[in-house]
Motif scaffolding. Structure first.
Motif: not given
Length: 302
Positions: A41-44, A71-77
């Protein structure tokens, strides 16, 4: 400016029911900040993120939390949770600032209420600290919650503080200030409310997790023969070679070792400032008439 030199390490998912984990080192306090993500889901969840604080000038800054958000933005989370394992003694928690930026709920263990009561007495501030107001969730031992399609289980892990918790997400466990890296040993337990006996029981519970469980510790201050910071090792590695608690270690020997070592350690230089911020969920006390915030420090209590 975001500190681009602070090390980041990715621990990829090992398969179903296994999260992706990134550890981000904060060099001033030796803290590890974590991003734990459900790949489906890309939830973090963001865990133990640092709001930078200079104990000489009492100035705050946001380099570390900006690095986490980059990092969150870069990984699409998508951030679903902002979590802390305990009210930290060595850094300001970034939870409230992250909530303001992201809107995600904040959480910590429910025994933070007891920790708040203890520190109200230390600061002689009977009306200070309301964890039920300042955190969105106070987790009980054994409680579970969802991160995307994964369950996260809360383990009460006292000893370092009386209300520390571990988050277990699939084959990853965020064990905060219980264990140090596998080549170092264990964490101190001499702060108010902490005891070696409790910490021993908490470590026993953590090392009873499946052998392949990845354990992510809260701090690293280096070790002889190792240049780079390190924070991940499997349960099996700790059982085999952690110098404090490997297989065959006797409880009474470890307690004596831990208490003797703790008696030599100075008070963290940020502790008396940090607790009154962290027990407000990462908020400064209300501004006074001049628009500035002030902290209260006990004299001759430590």
């Amino acid at each position: 400016m975001t500190d681009k030199t602070a090390p980041i390490r990715h621990s990829p998912s090992t398969g179903p029911n296994s999260p992706d984990v990134w550890g981000i080192y904060e060099p001033d306090t030796g803290s590890i900040q974590y991003v734990c993500a459900d790949l489906a889901t890309r939830q973090a969840a963001l865990i133990d993120v640092v709001w930078n604080f200079d104990p000489q000038s009492y100035a705050t800054s946001e380099e570390s939390l900006e690095q986490v958000l980059d990092l969150v933005t870069r990984e699409g989370l998508e951030v679903a949770w902002i979590l802390d394992t305990h009210p930290h003694a060595d850094h300001f928690m970034a939870s409230a600032r992250l909530k303001n930026r992201l809107g995600a709920p904040t959480a910590i263990g429910e025994k933070v209420r007891d920790i708040a009561g203890l520190w109200r007495d230390i600061y002689h501030a009977p009306d200070a600290f309301d964890p039920d107001r300042d955190f969105d969730r106070l987790f009980a031992d054994g409680e579970t919650f969802r991160l995307g399609e994964m369950d996260v289980r809360v383990m009460l892990s006292p000893g370092h503080t009386l209300g520390s918790i571990t988050y277990v997400c699939g084959d990853a466990a965020f064990v905060h200030d219980t264990l140090m890296h596998v080549d170092v040993g264990t964490a101190r337990c001499d702060f108010p409310g902490g005891t070696a006996a409790q910490l021993w029981r908490s470590i026993e519970d953590i090392l009873a997790l499946p052998a392949e469980t990845r354990l992510f510790v809260g701090h690293d201050y280096g070790a002889d023969g190792r240049d780079a910071p390190a924070w991940e090792a499997a349960v099996a590695e700790h059982r085999a070679s952690n110098p404090h608690v490997k297989e065959g270690t006797r409880r009474e020997d470890w307690i004596a070792l831990r208490e003797e070592r703790d008696a030599t350690l100075p008070l963290p230089d940020r502790m008396l400032a940090a607790l009154q911020v962290n027990l407000r969920g990462g908020r400064l006390p209300a501004a006074e008439a001049d628009g500035h915030h002030y902290l209260k420090l006990p004299v001759n209590k430590f």
